[in-house]
Structure formats: C-alpha cells, structure tokens
Scaffold this motif. Structure first.
Motif, PDB file in Angstrom:
ATOM      1  N   THR A  68      48.446  84.791  56.695  1.00  0.00           N
ATOM      2  CA  THR A  68      49.223  83.857  58.372  1.00  0.00           C
ATOM      3  C   THR A  68      49.419  85.246  58.927  1.00  0.00           C
ATOM      4  O   THR A  68      49.556  85.258  60.731  1.00  0.00           O
ATOM      5  CB  THR A  68      49.893  83.790  57.408  1.00  0.00           C
ATOM      6  OG1 THR A  68      50.652  85.291  56.577  1.00  0.00           O
ATOM      7  CG2 THR A  68      50.325  82.221  56.861  1.00  0.00           C
ATOM      8  N   GLU A 104      61.044  75.282  58.416  1.00  0.00           N
ATOM      9  CA  GLU A 104      59.931  75.400  57.278  1.00  0.00           C
ATOM     10  C   GLU A 104      58.746  76.420  57.530  1.00  0.00           C
ATOM     11  O   GLU A 104      57.814  77.419  57.409  1.00  0.00           O
ATOM     12  CB  GLU A 104      59.692  74.230  56.853  1.00  0.00           C
ATOM     13  CG  GLU A 104      60.505  73.574  56.069  1.00  0.00           C
ATOM     14  CD  GLU A 104      61.884  73.282  56.684  1.00  0.00           C
ATOM     15  OE1 GLU A 104      62.764  72.522  56.565  1.00  0.00           O
ATOM     16  OE2 GLU A 104      60.708  72.785  58.564  1.00  0.00           O
ATOM     17  N   LEU A 105      57.856  75.860  58.905  1.00  0.00           N
ATOM     18  CA  LEU A 105      56.874  76.499  59.375  1.00  0.00           C
ATOM     19  C   LEU A 105      57.392  78.059  59.729  1.00  0.00           C
ATOM     20  O   LEU A 105      56.814  78.422  59.700  1.00  0.00           O
ATOM     21  CB  LEU A 105      56.696  75.753  60.565  1.00  0.00           C
ATOM     22  CG  LEU A 105      56.033  74.743  60.535  1.00  0.00           C
ATOM     23  CD1 LEU A 105      55.608  73.954  61.942  1.00  0.00           C
ATOM     24  CD2 LEU A 105      54.393  74.743  59.894  1.00  0.00           C
ATOM     25  N   GLY A 108      56.778  79.777  56.761  1.00  0.00           N
ATOM     26  CA  GLY A 108      54.933  80.107  55.843  1.00  0.00           C
ATOM     27  C   GLY A 108      54.956  80.942  56.851  1.00  0.00           C
ATOM     28  O   GLY A 108      53.449  81.485  56.332  1.00  0.00           O
ATOM     29  N   PRO A 114      50.841  80.747  52.705  1.00  0.00           N
ATOM     30  CA  PRO A 114      51.420  79.179  53.180  1.00  0.00           C
ATOM     31  C   PRO A 114      50.578  77.543  52.399  1.00  0.00           C
ATOM     32  O   PRO A 114      49.737  78.329  51.272  1.00  0.00           O
ATOM     33  CB  PRO A 114      50.603  79.230  54.466  1.00  0.00           C
ATOM     34  CG  PRO A 114      49.549  80.339  54.624  1.00  0.00           C
ATOM     35  CD  PRO A 114      49.237  80.963  53.285  1.00  0.00           C
ATOM     36  N   PHE A 118      49.525  73.728  55.915  1.00  0.00           N
ATOM     37  CA  PHE A 118      50.500  74.742  56.395  1.00  0.00           C
ATOM     38  C   PHE A 118      49.434  74.267  57.812  1.00  0.00           C
ATOM     39  O   PHE A 118      50.579  74.277  58.750  1.00  0.00           O
ATOM     40  CB  PHE A 118      50.662  75.662  56.311  1.00  0.00           C
ATOM     41  CG  PHE A 118      51.421  76.690  56.949  1.00  0.00           C
ATOM     42  CD1 PHE A 118      52.413  76.902  57.333  1.00  0.00           C
ATOM     43  CD2 PHE A 118      50.393  77.765  58.248  1.00  0.00           C
ATOM     44  CE1 PHE A 118      53.297  77.441  58.157  1.00  0.00           C
ATOM     45  CE2 PHE A 118      50.942  78.670  58.601  1.00  0.00           C
ATOM     46  CZ  PHE A 118      51.983  78.318  59.237  1.00  0.00           C
ATOM     47  N   LYS A 119      48.419  74.784  58.023  1.00  0.00           N
ATOM     48  CA  LYS A 119      47.997  74.877  59.527  1.00  0.00           C
ATOM     49  C   LYS A 119      47.587  74.101  60.651  1.00  0.00           C
ATOM     50  O   LYS A 119      47.889  73.699  61.582  1.00  0.00           O
ATOM     51  CB  LYS A 119      46.658  75.394  59.452  1.00  0.00           C
ATOM     52  CG  LYS A 119      45.880  76.130  60.518  1.00  0.00           C
ATOM     53  CD  LYS A 119      44.552  76.401  60.974  1.00  0.00           C
ATOM     54  CE  LYS A 119      43.059  75.416  60.853  1.00  0.00           C
ATOM     55  NZ  LYS A 119      41.859  75.634  60.848  1.00  0.00           N
ATOM     56  N   THR A 121      49.826  70.889  59.691  1.00  0.00           N
ATOM     57  CA  THR A 121      51.451  71.124  59.855  1.00  0.00           C
ATOM     58  C   THR A 121      51.587  71.665  61.051  1.00  0.00           C
ATOM     59  O   THR A 121      52.755  71.214  62.429  1.00  0.00           O
ATOM     60  CB  THR A 121      52.669  71.711  58.826  1.00  0.00           C
ATOM     61  OG1 THR A 121      51.894  70.092  58.115  1.00  0.00           O
ATOM     62  CG2 THR A 121      54.160  70.990  59.206  1.00  0.00           C
ATOM     63  N   LEU A 122      51.530  73.005  61.103  1.00  0.00           N
ATOM     64  CA  LEU A 122      51.671  73.774  62.759  1.00  0.00           C
ATOM     65  C   LEU A 122      51.255  72.954  63.404  1.00  0.00           C
ATOM     66  O   LEU A 122      52.141  73.561  64.676  1.00  0.00           O
ATOM     67  CB  LEU A 122      51.635  75.188  62.145  1.00  0.00           C
ATOM     68  CG  LEU A 122      51.204  76.693  63.347  1.00  0.00           C
ATOM     69  CD1 LEU A 122      52.897  76.444  63.351  1.00  0.00           C
ATOM     70  CD2 LEU A 122      50.311  77.577  63.026  1.00  0.00           C
TER      71      LEU A 122
END
Length: 243
Positions: A68, A104-105, A108, A114, A118-119, A121-122
C-alpha cells in the motif's frame, strides 16, 4: 440608499463560487488518485517473496505486487495536495481517509498486507466520493442561480424603496407602492423557502443543512436571501407608517 442591504447575497455568491472551485478541484484529485491506483497490484506485500515479484506483467503496466505504499503516496500527492487542504481539513492521512472513505479503508491503507478485495473496495469508495462532489456541484449551480435571481428581484425592491423615499421628500409621484414592494419581497421569500425545503440530496443532508454548510459561519446569518428580504420588509413597513 439601501444597496448595502444586498451585501449578504453578494457574500453568499462569493462563498458559492469558492466552494464550487474547491469541490471541482477535489473531484479532479480523486479522479487522478483512482487512475494512479487502478494499475497497481496490492494483493501481496512487496517484501513477501522473490517469486511474487516476478508475476507476468501486461505491456506497459507494472503488475508486481507493491503493498500500500504507492497508494498512500498517491493519496498524499492528489487528494491531500489540493490548495485548500490545510485550511479546510488539516488532517492526517488516516483521519482524512477515515472520514472521506471509511475507517476500514483507512486501516487498510496503513497495512502492508491489505485484506482481499481491498483495491476494489477502495476504488468503489473513491467513485462514491467523486459522485458526492458532482452532486454537490449540481446543487451549487442551482444555488448560484437562485441567489442571482433573488438578488435581481430584491434589487428592484431597493430601487422601489428609494423611489418611495423620493416621493416622500417631494420627488416624482410615479413608482411602486409599499404594498407592491411588500408583495415583491413575499414572492422572493416564498420561492427561496420552497427551494430550501424541497432540496433532495443523496446523503442525509437536507436544504437547511446545505445552508448551514455554506453560510453557517458567516456574519451571523444562515439564510442570506431571507435575511435580506426580512430587512427590506422592515424598511418598507417603517416607511409605509411614516407616509
């Protein structure tokens, strides 16, 4: 004589213009951030293994797992680098990402590993942030048009008041009556109240929250048009009683 009475609307128009510039800058920053994040592979930490560093890449796109770190760097370079960031937010990356995206993000983003998805959702949350700003920009366009129309109508009331005052001082007899000016003010007030009360937002905010967001810290008024119209009504009533 009464032109200074319109000052709250002039100030409101300036505030709307400033907010439109800020929101449009933020929208563009989030779009740039999303474009920088989209090609990154964050599923595996960059330091995990030599084998994981040699995954096949698409032509022109580095698909090596990167963790990240690049995402945090991109967030600082785009979202946190808008000109008004320090003045309007002044928050750490964690605090800003938590408030604008999700807690949450934000957590992360602090992790080198993560969670799965994750990506995606981001990027979904970033798209929501962009949509919120586009929606607010649409409301600000409507607000600017409403303020301009109200200012024009109330400027006519100001001119009418000056005309009535001139008749009182022995000037020309032609011009609007106090009753006509009162009716003009009432029409502006009704139009403005209808706009404030019937605004629909995709978020939990209503028209009153929108006015507080724009004007709540300005010179003691939150409703610029209603403030001006009420002031003019008092002037009309005072002048009418003295005729």
């Amino acid at each position: 004589m009464h032109t200074h009475t319109l000052a709250p609307i002039d100030t409101a128009l300036e505030r709307v213009a400033t907010e439109r510039r800020a929101l449009d800058t933020e929208r563009a920053a989030y779009e740039t951030f999303a474009n920088r994040v989209a090609p990154l592979d964050v599923a595996v930490p960059a330091h995990q293994s030599t084998a994981s560093q040699t995954l096949p890449s698409a032509v022109g796109v580095d698909r090596r797992p990167c963790g990240t770190d690049p995402i945090r760097e991109a967030f600082r370079d785009t979202v946190m680098s808008v000109p008004h960031y320090d003045a309007d937010y002044g928050e750490s990356l964690l605090a800003h990402a938590s408030g604008e995206l999700s807690p949450e993000l934000a957590r992360g983003l602090q992790s080198d590993a993560p969670p799965p998805g994750f990506k995606r959702t981001l990027l979904d949350e970033v798209e929501d942030a962009i949509k919120r700003r586009r929606s607010l920009l649409d409301h600000l366009v409507t607000e600017a048009d409403s303020l301009a129309a109200a200012r024009s109508a109330l400027r006519d009331v100001v001119a009418g008041l000056d005309s009535v005052w001139g008749r009182r001082e022995g000037g020309a007899s032609a011009g609007p009556t106090p009753d006509k000016l009162t009716e003009q003010c009432r029409a502006v007030i009704e139009d403005r109240q209808s706009l404030v009360q019937n605004r629909l937002f995709s978020s939990i905010h209503d028209g009153h929250d929108f006015c507080t967001y724009l004007y709540g810290d300005v010179d003691g008024w939150t409703y610029p048009v209603l403030s001006v119209a009420a002031s003019l009504r008092r002037d009309i009533d005072a002048l009418d009683s003295s005729l």
